[in-house]
Design a protein around this motif. Structure first.
Motif, PDB file in Angstrom:
ATOM      1  N   TYR A 237      30.890  52.484  74.689  1.00  0.00           N
ATOM      2  CA  TYR A 237      31.616  51.310  74.220  1.00  0.00           C
ATOM      3  C   TYR A 237      32.737  51.719  73.262  1.00  0.00           C
ATOM      4  CZ  TYR A 237      32.751  46.986  71.823  1.00  0.00           C
ATOM      5  OH  TYR A 237      33.435  45.931  71.295  1.00  0.00           O
ATOM      6  N   PHE A 238      32.460  52.694  72.404  1.00  0.00           N
ATOM      7  CA  PHE A 238      33.476  53.167  71.466  1.00  0.00           C
ATOM      8  C   PHE A 238      34.683  53.741  72.214  1.00  0.00           C
ATOM      9  CE2 PHE A 238      35.133  56.861  69.050  1.00  0.00           C
ATOM     10  CZ  PHE A 238      35.694  56.175  67.983  1.00  0.00           C
ATOM     11  N   LEU A 239      34.442  54.555  73.228  1.00  0.00           N
ATOM     12  CA  LEU A 239      35.555  55.111  74.016  1.00  0.00           C
ATOM     13  C   LEU A 239      36.322  54.018  74.755  1.00  0.00           C
ATOM     14  CD1 LEU A 239      33.961  58.363  75.493  1.00  0.00           C
ATOM     15  CD2 LEU A 239      35.590  58.170  73.614  1.00  0.00           C
ATOM     16  N   TRP A 240      35.609  53.018  75.294  1.00  0.00           N
ATOM     17  CA  TRP A 240      36.265  51.930  76.013  1.00  0.00           C
ATOM     18  C   TRP A 240      37.133  51.115  75.062  1.00  0.00           C
ATOM     19  CZ3 TRP A 240      35.411  46.538  75.665  1.00  0.00           C
ATOM     20  CH2 TRP A 240      36.059  45.782  76.660  1.00  0.00           C
ATOM     21  N   SER A 241      36.677  50.909  73.829  1.00  0.00           N
ATOM     22  CA  SER A 241      37.459  50.122  72.869  1.00  0.00           C
ATOM     23  C   SER A 241      38.711  50.890  72.435  1.00  0.00           C
ATOM     24  CB  SER A 241      36.605  49.742  71.658  1.00  0.00           C
ATOM     25  OG  SER A 241      36.271  50.916  70.929  1.00  0.00           O
ATOM     26  N   LEU A 242      38.633  52.202  72.373  1.00  0.00           N
ATOM     27  CA  LEU A 242      39.831  52.979  72.047  1.00  0.00           C
ATOM     28  C   LEU A 242      40.877  52.852  73.138  1.00  0.00           C
ATOM     29  CD1 LEU A 242      38.466  56.335  70.572  1.00  0.00           C
ATOM     30  CD2 LEU A 242      39.600  54.482  69.359  1.00  0.00           C
ATOM     31  N   LYS A 243      40.444  52.847  74.365  1.00  0.00           N
ATOM     32  CA  LYS A 243      41.369  52.736  75.487  1.00  0.00           C
ATOM     33  C   LYS A 243      42.061  51.374  75.489  1.00  0.00           C
ATOM     34  CE  LYS A 243      41.408  52.294  80.415  1.00  0.00           C
ATOM     35  NZ  LYS A 243      40.595  51.910  81.534  1.00  0.00           N
ATOM     36  N   GLU A 244      41.298  50.333  75.217  1.00  0.00           N
ATOM     37  CA  GLU A 244      41.852  48.983  75.225  1.00  0.00           C
ATOM     38  C   GLU A 244      42.785  48.734  74.045  1.00  0.00           C
ATOM     39  OE1 GLU A 244      41.531  46.557  77.524  1.00  0.00           O
ATOM     40  OE2 GLU A 244      40.548  48.090  78.726  1.00  0.00           O
ATOM     41  N   ASN A 245      42.560  49.353  72.910  1.00  0.00           N
ATOM     42  CA  ASN A 245      43.354  49.095  71.714  1.00  0.00           C
ATOM     43  C   ASN A 245      44.559  50.027  71.593  1.00  0.00           C
ATOM     44  OD1 ASN A 245      41.585  47.104  70.992  1.00  0.00           O
ATOM     45  ND2 ASN A 245      40.351  48.429  69.683  1.00  0.00           N
ATOM     46  N   ALA A 246      44.767  50.938  72.535  1.00  0.00           N
ATOM     47  CA  ALA A 246      45.890  51.878  72.453  1.00  0.00           C
ATOM     48  C   ALA A 246      47.197  51.116  72.627  1.00  0.00           C
ATOM     49  CB  ALA A 246      45.765  52.945  73.525  1.00  0.00           C
TER      50      ALA A 246
ATOM     51  N   TRP B 151       8.667  56.937  74.939  1.00  0.00           N
ATOM     52  CA  TRP B 151       9.499  55.745  75.091  1.00  0.00           C
ATOM     53  C   TRP B 151      10.465  55.564  73.935  1.00  0.00           C
ATOM     54  CZ3 TRP B 151       9.961  53.610  79.560  1.00  0.00           C
ATOM     55  CH2 TRP B 151       8.941  53.721  80.477  1.00  0.00           C
ATOM     56  N   ILE B 152      10.078  55.901  72.753  1.00  0.00           N
ATOM     57  CA  ILE B 152      10.955  55.685  71.592  1.00  0.00           C
ATOM     58  C   ILE B 152      12.194  56.583  71.697  1.00  0.00           C
ATOM     59  CG2 ILE B 152      11.113  55.923  69.092  1.00  0.00           C
ATOM     60  CD1 ILE B 152       8.161  55.176  68.951  1.00  0.00           C
ATOM     61  N   ARG B 153      11.981  57.836  72.043  1.00  0.00           N
ATOM     62  CA  ARG B 153      13.127  58.751  72.191  1.00  0.00           C
ATOM     63  C   ARG B 153      14.042  58.305  73.324  1.00  0.00           C
ATOM     64  NH1 ARG B 153      10.390  64.716  71.697  1.00  0.00           N
ATOM     65  NH2 ARG B 153       9.757  64.545  69.531  1.00  0.00           N
ATOM     66  N   LEU B 154      13.464  57.865  74.417  1.00  0.00           N
ATOM     67  CA  LEU B 154      14.250  57.421  75.565  1.00  0.00           C
ATOM     68  C   LEU B 154      15.109  56.203  75.211  1.00  0.00           C
ATOM     69  CD1 LEU B 154      14.716  58.029  78.551  1.00  0.00           C
ATOM     70  CD2 LEU B 154      12.906  56.407  79.081  1.00  0.00           C
ATOM     71  N   ILE B 155      14.574  55.262  74.482  1.00  0.00           N
ATOM     72  CA  ILE B 155      15.317  54.053  74.085  1.00  0.00           C
ATOM     73  C   ILE B 155      16.442  54.422  73.118  1.00  0.00           C
ATOM     74  CG2 ILE B 155      15.124  51.870  72.809  1.00  0.00           C
ATOM     75  CD1 ILE B 155      12.308  51.607  74.046  1.00  0.00           C
ATOM     76  N   ILE B 156      16.159  55.301  72.152  1.00  0.00           N
ATOM     77  CA  ILE B 156      17.192  55.705  71.188  1.00  0.00           C
ATOM     78  C   ILE B 156      18.327  56.450  71.879  1.00  0.00           C
ATOM     79  CG2 ILE B 156      17.640  57.222  69.213  1.00  0.00           C
ATOM     80  CD1 ILE B 156      14.831  56.483  68.192  1.00  0.00           C
ATOM     81  N   THR B 157      17.988  57.338  72.814  1.00  0.00           N
ATOM     82  CA  THR B 157      19.023  58.103  73.532  1.00  0.00           C
ATOM     83  C   THR B 157      19.899  57.175  74.363  1.00  0.00           C
ATOM     84  OG1 THR B 157      17.518  59.992  73.655  1.00  0.00           O
ATOM     85  CG2 THR B 157      19.408  60.009  75.138  1.00  0.00           C
ATOM     86  N   CYS B 158      19.300  56.249  75.084  1.00  0.00           N
ATOM     87  CA  CYS B 158      20.091  55.301  75.886  1.00  0.00           C
ATOM     88  C   CYS B 158      20.996  54.455  75.001  1.00  0.00           C
ATOM     89  CB  CYS B 158      19.162  54.405  76.713  1.00  0.00           C
ATOM     90  SG  CYS B 158      18.340  55.284  78.044  1.00  0.00           S
ATOM     91  N   GLY B 159      20.487  54.032  73.846  1.00  0.00           N
ATOM     92  CA  GLY B 159      21.302  53.243  72.924  1.00  0.00           C
ATOM     93  C   GLY B 159      22.497  54.031  72.407  1.00  0.00           C
ATOM     94  N   LEU B 160      22.282  55.328  72.062  1.00  0.00           N
ATOM     95  CA  LEU B 160      23.390  56.156  71.580  1.00  0.00           C
ATOM     96  C   LEU B 160      24.447  56.378  72.659  1.00  0.00           C
ATOM     97  CD1 LEU B 160      21.483  58.818  69.443  1.00  0.00           C
ATOM     98  CD2 LEU B 160      22.998  57.007  68.611  1.00  0.00           C
ATOM     99  N   VAL B 161      24.009  56.614  73.902  1.00  0.00           N
ATOM    100  CA  VAL B 161      24.967  56.810  75.003  1.00  0.00           C
ATOM    101  C   VAL B 161      25.759  55.538  75.244  1.00  0.00           C
ATOM    102  CG1 VAL B 161      25.132  57.229  77.491  1.00  0.00           C
ATOM    103  CG2 VAL B 161      23.666  58.680  76.091  1.00  0.00           C
ATOM    104  N   ALA B 162      25.096  54.395  75.220  1.00  0.00           N
ATOM    105  CA  ALA B 162      25.791  53.125  75.435  1.00  0.00           C
ATOM    106  C   ALA B 162      26.784  52.847  74.303  1.00  0.00           C
ATOM    107  CB  ALA B 162      24.779  51.985  75.543  1.00  0.00           C
ATOM    108  N   GLY B 163      26.380  53.133  73.061  1.00  0.00           N
ATOM    109  CA  GLY B 163      27.282  52.906  71.931  1.00  0.00           C
ATOM    110  C   GLY B 163      28.516  53.815  72.000  1.00  0.00           C
ATOM    111  N   PHE B 164      28.324  55.075  72.374  1.00  0.00           N
ATOM    112  CA  PHE B 164      29.448  55.999  72.487  1.00  0.00           C
ATOM    113  C   PHE B 164      30.395  55.578  73.609  1.00  0.00           C
ATOM    114  CE2 PHE B 164      31.328  60.080  73.918  1.00  0.00           C
ATOM    115  CZ  PHE B 164      31.997  60.400  72.744  1.00  0.00           C
TER     116      PHE B 164
END
Length: 174
Positions: free
Chosen positions: A41-50, A26-39
């Protein structure tokens, strides 16, 4: 002191413990999902701020630059005019080259009967062979003379297809 029976000890009927059940990490699964979600969000924010204005301005500038290109100048080539008038003179002297005759040797035997047998096998292929004697001890089976190597190679390939191998082409004179 009592003696231990090591042989009998191996015969005991103990059951092996059941394999441990695998649990979900469970710990690995939660960390992986968090990293995918953070990445994401980062790509979405780049698109919006262009800055869209900069992209539109670059597109309009490149379109204007394409319209303002100068005409390609026509080039004058001198060789187009000079080549038809140009001639080259070459002095060629025919040299008398010695004619090199080639012979093909297909075998060398101590007994004349073996040489005659090979000569007969070659004759079945439509080629004419000669048996030459060297000092009464060796009998050579020879084809030729050939004017060029290409004809000798042609005959050699004919013999190879008939399973007569070992023929060599030599620059010999008769």
């Amino acid at each position: 002191m009592a003696q231990k029976d090591y042989v009998a000890r191996g015969r005991s009927k103990k059951q092996a413990p059941p394999p441990p059940s695998r649990s979900i990490p469970w710990i690995r699964l939660i960390i992986t999902c968090g990293l995918v979600a953070g990445f994401s969000y980062f790509l979405w924010s780049l698109k919006e701020n262009a800055p869209e204005q900069a992209i539109i301005a670059q597109t309009q500038t490149s379109a204007k630059a394409a319209d303002e290109l100068p005409d390609i100048p026509e080039e004058e080539w001198e060789f187009i005019k000079s080549l038809p008038e140009f001639t080259v003179e070459i002095e060629s002297k025919q040299q008398d080259q010695p004619v090199i005759l080639r012979l093909m040797q297909c075998g060398s035997f101590r007994k004349e009967s073996q040489a005659q047998e090979l000569k007969a096998r070659i004759a079945f292929q439509g080629l004419e062979a000669q048996v030459r004697t060297k000092s009464g001890r060796w009998y050579r089976v020879i084809l030729g003379p050939y004017q060029n190597k290409r004809l000798a190679e042609k005959d050699r390939h004919t013999l190879q297809r008939a399973k007569i191998n070992g023929c060599k082409i030599w620059n010999w004179n008769l």
